[in-house]
Design a protein around this motif. Structure first.
Motif, PDB file in Angstrom:
ATOM      1  N   ASP A  66      61.161  -5.863 -59.042  1.00 29.87           N
ATOM      2  CA  ASP A  66      59.749  -5.996 -58.746  1.00 29.87           C
ATOM      3  C   ASP A  66      59.634  -7.007 -57.618  1.00 29.87           C
ATOM      4  N   ILE A  67      59.524  -6.499 -56.416  1.00 26.74           N
ATOM      5  CA  ILE A  67      59.504  -7.365 -55.237  1.00 26.74           C
ATOM      6  C   ILE A  67      58.081  -7.445 -54.713  1.00 26.74           C
ATOM      7  N   LYS A  68      57.599  -8.660 -54.636  1.00 28.15           N
ATOM      8  CA  LYS A  68      56.261  -8.882 -54.099  1.00 28.15           C
ATOM      9  C   LYS A  68      56.371  -9.844 -52.937  1.00 28.15           C
ATOM     10  N   SER A  69      55.610  -9.567 -51.953  1.00 31.55           N
ATOM     11  CA  SER A  69      55.648 -10.405 -50.765  1.00 31.55           C
ATOM     12  C   SER A  69      54.229 -10.800 -50.391  1.00 31.55           C
ATOM     13  N   HIS A  70      54.090 -12.034 -49.973  1.00 26.70           N
ATOM     14  CA  HIS A  70      52.783 -12.494 -49.526  1.00 26.70           C
ATOM     15  C   HIS A  70      52.910 -12.895 -48.063  1.00 26.70           C
ATOM     16  N   VAL A  71      52.158 -12.237 -47.243  1.00 25.05           N
ATOM     17  CA  VAL A  71      52.170 -12.537 -45.820  1.00 25.05           C
ATOM     18  C   VAL A  71      50.784 -13.044 -45.453  1.00 25.05           C
ATOM     19  N   ASP A  72      50.747 -14.241 -44.861  1.00 24.61           N
ATOM     20  CA  ASP A  72      49.467 -14.837 -44.501  1.00 24.61           C
ATOM     21  C   ASP A  72      48.777 -14.104 -43.355  1.00 24.61           C
ATOM     22  N   THR A  73      49.570 -13.615 -42.430  1.00 27.80           N
ATOM     23  CA  THR A  73      48.984 -12.934 -41.283  1.00 27.80           C
ATOM     24  C   THR A  73      49.543 -11.515 -41.201  1.00 27.80           C
ATOM     25  N   PRO A  74      48.730 -10.558 -40.848  1.00 25.95           N
ATOM     26  CA  PRO A  74      49.227  -9.190 -40.700  1.00 25.95           C
ATOM     27  C   PRO A  74      50.144  -9.107 -39.484  1.00 25.95           C
ATOM     28  N   PRO A  75      51.040  -8.128 -39.453  1.00 24.77           N
ATOM     29  CA  PRO A  75      51.915  -7.985 -38.289  1.00 24.77           C
ATOM     30  C   PRO A  75      51.088  -7.711 -37.029  1.00 24.77           C
ATOM     31  N   ARG A  76      51.565  -8.231 -35.944  1.00 22.64           N
ATOM     32  CA  ARG A  76      50.840  -8.040 -34.689  1.00 22.64           C
ATOM     33  C   ARG A  76      51.211  -6.715 -34.055  1.00 22.64           C
ATOM     34  N   ASP A  77      50.293  -6.161 -33.341  1.00 17.69           N
ATOM     35  CA  ASP A  77      50.538  -4.934 -32.586  1.00 17.69           C
ATOM     36  C   ASP A  77      51.426  -5.312 -31.398  1.00 17.69           C
ATOM     37  N   TYR A  78      52.506  -4.554 -31.197  1.00 13.39           N
ATOM     38  CA  TYR A  78      53.441  -4.884 -30.128  1.00 13.39           C
ATOM     39  C   TYR A  78      52.767  -4.851 -28.755  1.00 13.39           C
ATOM     40  N   ARG A  79      51.690  -4.071 -28.626  1.00 21.81           N
ATOM     41  CA  ARG A  79      51.001  -3.988 -27.334  1.00 21.81           C
ATOM     42  C   ARG A  79      50.280  -5.283 -26.991  1.00 21.81           C
TER      43      ARG A  79
END
Length: 117
Positions: A70-83
């Motif tokens: 059961d892997i849970k991840s918390h990311v504070d910021t969404p991934p940025r668009d490479y563009r």
């Protein structure tokens, strides 16, 4: 391998004689081994031994239980668009990915990875 074909060893489907022989010898003692495990499960003085015998019997009778993660991840910021990234940010990502891949290849081949690559 020559020309993408296997050139040595047994042909596909040919049984390994050593494995077959060991399996045959083990089969002769299987009933006795299961009886002994059942005896340990019921009569061992040590609780750890009883639990180990129970586990072995259940594993053989029903198979080992599936492993679940059961892997849970918390990311504070969404991934940025490479563009939206600068050339320098993209180059840094590429450099890091190449270094990780090189590290994985070195580990797979048994070589020590050097950080100066």
């Amino acid at each position: 391998m020559a020309l993408g074909r296997k050139t040595g060893g047994r042909e596909k489907g040919t049984p390994n004689h050593s494995t077959a022989e060991i399996r045959s010898l083990a089969t002769v003692h299987a009933a006795e081994a299961i009886e002994r495990l059942a005896d340990l499960m019921r009569n061992a003085e040590n609780e750890t031994t009883r639990l180990a015998a129970i586990r072995e019997l259940l594993d053989r009778g029903y198979g080992r239980p599936a492993l679940h993660a059961d892997i849970k991840s918390h990311v504070d910021t969404p991934p940025r668009d490479y563009r939206e990234m600068t050339d320098e940010e993209l180059e840094a990502i590429i450099y890091e990915a190449r270094a990780e891949r090189e590290h994985e290849r070195a580990n797979a081949s048994g070589k020590a990875w050097r950080s100066d690559h």
